[in-house]
Motif scaffolding. Structure first.
Motif, mmCIF file in Angstrom:
data_model
loop_
_atom_site.group_PDB
_atom_site.id
_atom_site.type_symbol
_atom_site.label_atom_id
_atom_site.label_comp_id
_atom_site.label_asym_id
_atom_site.label_seq_id
_atom_site.Cartn_x
_atom_site.Cartn_y
_atom_site.Cartn_z
ATOM 1 N N LEU A 74 0.859 -1.179 0.000
ATOM 2 C CA LEU A 74 0.000 0.000 0.000
ATOM 3 C C LEU A 74 0.898 1.233 0.000
ATOM 4 C CD1 LEU A 74 -2.999 0.982 0.269
ATOM 5 C CD2 LEU A 74 -2.461 1.318 2.695
ATOM 6 N N ILE A 75 0.706 2.093 -1.001
ATOM 7 C CA ILE A 75 1.496 3.321 -1.104
ATOM 8 C C ILE A 75 0.527 4.490 -1.120
ATOM 9 C CG2 ILE A 75 3.151 4.630 -2.490
ATOM 10 C CD1 ILE A 75 4.056 1.899 -3.682
ATOM 11 N N VAL A 76 0.604 5.329 -0.067
ATOM 12 C CA VAL A 76 -0.236 6.521 0.037
ATOM 13 C C VAL A 76 0.605 7.658 0.612
ATOM 14 C CG1 VAL A 76 -2.461 5.338 0.255
ATOM 15 C CG2 VAL A 76 -1.125 5.811 2.311
ATOM 16 N N GLU A 77 0.172 8.895 0.352
ATOM 17 C CA GLU A 77 0.864 10.073 0.876
ATOM 18 C C GLU A 77 0.218 10.606 2.144
ATOM 19 O OE1 GLU A 77 1.008 12.910 -2.282
ATOM 20 O OE2 GLU A 77 2.283 11.653 -3.534
ATOM 21 N N LYS A 78 -1.011 10.158 2.435
ATOM 22 C CA LYS A 78 -1.736 10.647 3.604
ATOM 23 C C LYS A 78 -2.197 9.467 4.434
ATOM 24 C CE LYS A 78 -3.530 14.583 1.045
ATOM 25 N NZ LYS A 78 -4.726 15.216 0.528
ATOM 26 N N PRO A 79 -2.190 9.522 5.741
ATOM 27 C CA PRO A 79 -1.913 10.661 6.609
ATOM 28 C C PRO A 79 -0.432 11.029 6.719
ATOM 29 C CG PRO A 79 -2.413 8.745 7.928
ATOM 30 C CD PRO A 79 -2.598 8.349 6.496
ATOM 31 N N PHE A 80 0.455 10.198 6.179
ATOM 32 C CA PHE A 80 1.868 10.518 6.010
ATOM 33 C C PHE A 80 2.371 9.615 4.891
ATOM 34 C CE2 PHE A 80 1.585 7.263 9.295
ATOM 35 C CZ PHE A 80 2.601 6.364 8.994
ATOM 36 N N ASP A 81 3.591 9.822 4.423
ATOM 37 C CA ASP A 81 4.114 8.978 3.345
ATOM 38 C C ASP A 81 4.232 7.539 3.835
ATOM 39 O OD1 ASP A 81 4.305 10.892 1.355
ATOM 40 O OD2 ASP A 81 6.306 11.531 1.981
#
Length: 194
Positions: free
Chosen positions: A177-184
């Protein structure tokens, strides 16, 4: 000999008052004063809803996610398990994992929805409808910015961001899982797979 139903009161077991349940008359103050032997409950529109006991696999996924967040989240955020979220005086939730804004008081069970950055639910057979439909809508109404739904067998993470009062899928994966929110975040799903 005849089989008689067990009267919970006679057996010393706690159970909700049927009149108050019908009237949807419970508040968070009532939940806070439940006896120690009462089951874990959520409050939905004034009605006490017993939270099913999680399975071993369910708990492991939640605990591994907590550990991952504990190791990787910025210091201004604190992960927690087995704590409640107070939506209002007639509604509470018990997410599997939450990520809270610091400071976090160690003597509290319930945290205001405004302090919750992420609510994560591990889906089990007994919680499918609530985790997939009801809770996301309620968390969105409460303004919780991020919601993760984790399916089991195989483990698959769905990450949602709050956009204009509704959750939109930001990413999903059964691998990373790669997301920028709630943090990188770069979460290898195997890191939360028992």
């Amino acid at each position: 000999m005849t089989a008689q139903p067990i009267d919970p009161a006679a057996a010393g077991m706690w159970y909700p008052d049927p009149v108050r349940q019908r009237l949807a008359d419970y508040t968070i103050e009532d939940v806070l004063t439940l006896p120690d032997e009462a089951p874990r409950v959520e409050l939905r529109d004034g009605v006490l809803v017993v939270v099913p006991s999680p399975t071993y696999g369910h708990q492991n996924i939640g605990n591994l996610l907590w550990m991952w967040l504990h190791q990787h989240a910025p210091t201004d955020l604190a992960p927690a398990t087995a704590v409640g979220v107070a939506i209002d005086h007639r509604n509470t939730f018990e997410p599997d994992v939450v990520l809270l804004k610091r400071p976090v008081s160690g003597d509290r069970h319930y945290f205001d929805a405004q302090q919750v950055i992420l609510a994560a639910e591990v889906v089990s057979p007994g919680t499918r409808r609530r985790d997939r439909l009801e809770k996301p809508a309620d968390y969105a109404d409460a303004g919780i910015p991020h919601y993760w739904r984790i399916e089991q067998n195989p483990v698959h993470v769905y990450a949602y961001d709050l956009v204009d009062g509704r959750y939109e899928l930001a990413a999903d994966s059964a691998e990373e899982l790669i997301v920028e929110k709630p943090f990188d975040i770069r979460l290898r799903v195997r890191d939360i797979t028992p």
